[in-house]
Design a protein around this motif. Sequence first.
Motif, mmCIF file in Angstrom:
data_model
loop_
_atom_site.group_PDB
_atom_site.id
_atom_site.type_symbol
_atom_site.label_atom_id
_atom_site.label_comp_id
_atom_site.label_asym_id
_atom_site.label_seq_id
_atom_site.Cartn_x
_atom_site.Cartn_y
_atom_site.Cartn_z
ATOM 1 N N PRO A 131 0.804 -1.428 -0.106
ATOM 2 C CA PRO A 131 -0.053 -0.073 0.019
ATOM 3 C C PRO A 131 0.901 1.334 0.004
ATOM 4 C CG PRO A 131 -0.578 -1.590 1.684
ATOM 5 C CD PRO A 131 0.616 -1.959 1.367
ATOM 6 N N LEU A 132 2.138 1.214 0.107
ATOM 7 C CA LEU A 132 2.959 2.500 0.244
ATOM 8 C C LEU A 132 3.728 2.784 -1.005
ATOM 9 C CD1 LEU A 132 4.586 1.733 3.804
ATOM 10 C CD2 LEU A 132 2.540 3.052 3.364
ATOM 11 N N LEU A 133 3.571 1.905 -1.951
ATOM 12 C CA LEU A 133 4.381 2.035 -3.364
ATOM 13 C C LEU A 133 3.711 3.230 -3.977
ATOM 14 C CD1 LEU A 133 4.655 -1.864 -4.485
ATOM 15 C CD2 LEU A 133 6.310 -0.492 -3.167
ATOM 16 N N LEU A 134 4.399 3.920 -4.727
ATOM 17 C CA LEU A 134 4.206 4.951 -5.368
ATOM 18 C C LEU A 134 3.184 4.385 -6.675
ATOM 19 C CD1 LEU A 134 7.223 7.463 -5.607
ATOM 20 C CD2 LEU A 134 5.228 7.869 -4.497
ATOM 21 N N PRO A 135 1.750 5.118 -6.879
ATOM 22 C CA PRO A 135 1.379 4.429 -8.116
ATOM 23 C C PRO A 135 1.735 4.777 -9.506
ATOM 24 C CG PRO A 135 0.304 6.426 -7.185
ATOM 25 C CD PRO A 135 1.511 6.090 -6.277
ATOM 26 N N ASP A 136 1.788 3.676 -10.206
ATOM 27 C CA ASP A 136 2.542 3.909 -11.707
ATOM 28 C C ASP A 136 3.830 4.339 -11.779
ATOM 29 O OD1 ASP A 136 -0.162 3.405 -12.447
ATOM 30 O OD2 ASP A 136 -0.679 5.472 -12.486
ATOM 31 N N ALA A 137 4.502 3.743 -10.838
ATOM 32 C CA ALA A 137 6.124 4.023 -10.711
ATOM 33 C C ALA A 137 6.870 2.835 -10.619
ATOM 34 C CB ALA A 137 6.223 5.085 -9.759
ATOM 35 N N PRO A 138 8.020 2.700 -11.334
ATOM 36 C CA PRO A 138 8.717 1.447 -10.977
ATOM 37 C C PRO A 138 9.243 1.260 -9.480
ATOM 38 C CG PRO A 138 9.730 2.880 -12.850
ATOM 39 C CD PRO A 138 8.666 3.623 -12.134
ATOM 40 N N VAL A 139 9.427 -0.017 -9.148
ATOM 41 C CA VAL A 139 9.665 -0.325 -7.936
ATOM 42 C C VAL A 139 11.214 -1.034 -7.967
ATOM 43 C CG1 VAL A 139 9.243 -1.968 -5.946
ATOM 44 C CG2 VAL A 139 7.396 -0.790 -7.367
ATOM 45 N N VAL A 140 12.095 -0.682 -7.108
ATOM 46 C CA VAL A 140 13.507 -1.260 -7.057
ATOM 47 C C VAL A 140 13.519 -1.929 -5.702
ATOM 48 C CG1 VAL A 140 15.975 -1.060 -7.326
ATOM 49 C CG2 VAL A 140 14.312 0.164 -8.779
ATOM 50 N N VAL A 141 14.034 -3.231 -5.645
ATOM 51 C CA VAL A 141 14.438 -3.726 -3.940
ATOM 52 C C VAL A 141 15.787 -4.208 -4.007
ATOM 53 C CG1 VAL A 141 13.862 -5.639 -2.852
ATOM 54 C CG2 VAL A 141 12.121 -4.712 -4.223
ATOM 55 N N TRP A 142 16.451 -3.356 -3.176
ATOM 56 C CA TRP A 142 17.788 -3.753 -2.471
ATOM 57 C C TRP A 142 17.968 -4.475 -1.325
ATOM 58 C CZ3 TRP A 142 21.153 0.515 -0.353
ATOM 59 C CH2 TRP A 142 22.302 0.272 -0.165
ATOM 60 N N TRP A 143 18.801 -5.477 -1.384
ATOM 61 C CA TRP A 143 19.325 -6.102 -0.359
ATOM 62 C C TRP A 143 20.728 -5.826 0.023
ATOM 63 C CZ3 TRP A 143 16.153 -8.297 -4.011
ATOM 64 C CH2 TRP A 143 15.004 -8.860 -3.689
ATOM 65 N N PRO A 144 21.039 -4.894 0.738
ATOM 66 C CA PRO A 144 22.547 -4.492 1.126
ATOM 67 C C PRO A 144 23.433 -5.672 1.558
ATOM 68 C CG PRO A 144 21.003 -2.937 1.932
ATOM 69 C CD PRO A 144 20.249 -4.317 1.697
ATOM 70 N N VAL A 145 22.652 -6.584 2.375
ATOM 71 C CA VAL A 145 23.595 -7.652 3.028
ATOM 72 C C VAL A 145 23.183 -8.966 2.720
ATOM 73 C CG1 VAL A 145 24.751 -8.578 5.186
ATOM 74 C CG2 VAL A 145 24.215 -6.014 4.858
ATOM 75 N N ASP A 146 22.151 -9.292 3.485
ATOM 76 C CA ASP A 146 21.634 -10.958 2.978
ATOM 77 C C ASP A 146 20.456 -10.834 2.047
ATOM 78 O OD1 ASP A 146 23.658 -11.879 4.918
ATOM 79 O OD2 ASP A 146 22.167 -11.264 6.753
ATOM 80 N N ALA A 147 20.497 -11.410 1.027
ATOM 81 C CA ALA A 147 19.488 -11.543 0.048
ATOM 82 C C ALA A 147 19.019 -12.954 -0.021
ATOM 83 C CB ALA A 147 20.119 -11.153 -1.387
ATOM 84 N N PRO A 148 17.832 -13.027 -0.563
ATOM 85 C CA PRO A 148 17.265 -14.347 -0.675
ATOM 86 C C PRO A 148 17.930 -15.276 -1.680
ATOM 87 C CG PRO A 148 15.800 -12.788 -1.690
ATOM 88 C CD PRO A 148 16.716 -12.067 -0.902
#
Length: 339
Positions: free
Chosen positions: A115-132
């Motif tokens: 619900p907090l994502l900007l509408p109609d805008a790209p999303v970038v996810v960054w894991w600085p240390v431990d990534a799945p």
Amino acid sequence: MKIDLTDTTASHINKALVQGRRAIGSPAVGMVLTMVVVTDEENAHDSLKAAEQASHEHPSRILVVIKRPARTAQRPVPSRTDAEVRVGSDAGSGEAVLLRLHGEVSEHADSVVLPLLLPDAPVVVWWPVDAPADPAADPLGALAQRRITDAYAVERPLEQLAARAAAYAPGDTDLAWTRTTPWRSMLAAALDQARARVTSAVVESEADNPSAELLARWFTDRLRVPVERVVTDGPVVTAVRLSTADGDILIDRPEGAVARLSIPGQPTRTLALKVRTTAELIAEELRRLDPDEAYAAALRARITAPPAAAAPPASPAAAPPAPARRRAPQQRNQEKHDA
């Protein structure tokens, strides 16, 4: 401006963001993407700082997800979400929200973030240390067009690269690859000037450096030549040598931010080649969000090692003496007659 919210919901966080923008006199959003940073409490400060610095080039809403699950099943932590909303000068050129997820809600971070994502805008996810193990299959990674990991921040980076290759999906990238951009640019420009076919390559770096590994794989994929890895004291990548029939193309950076470029038939030049900050790496990754096909090819390539050197021939002095040739009786009689 900072607004602290305890045991809150996404609706209250959105209201706090609107309230903060109105308080600083900036009701318009004016942001181009949402960056979700998934980290722990120890690395949250540095990660948020890097994301805020990158937001000066790419205005964004930064959502920092800090998970605090229950340590043991016998002592469960009450499920709740605490938030710290930052707007204006406290959030770079956009706005930031630190989300601390306690208890069971930490297992469902995507339901809090969505619900907090900007509408109609790209999303970038960054894991600085431990990534799945599989960023694209992760609930948060599934929301993103770009998924950024960092093999340099883990204990066994080369094993991390193997896992990334097995689970690669378009949109995945790694900051270890981003760190090689200046090297790749300079080497490509040097090859354009040398106009010679490369026969082999050498990459020198500290042990288990993922950037050096990806650079060597890139040579294997693009040049189809054997590549040798040489371990040095570092830091990071210290030199790259491309062998040609006319001589070696060499970029040498033993230390500091200055490197030397040598091209056969040309004078040696000095280049600026500093180790870039995390914020600069993130800003580069945000410039284009389409799949990085060069990274995918390098990630999957297998390095071809140069053939082992042949053993040198034995020295004549070290050769055992030849056995004396037995003489025939007629030859012995002839020698007595001659004497």
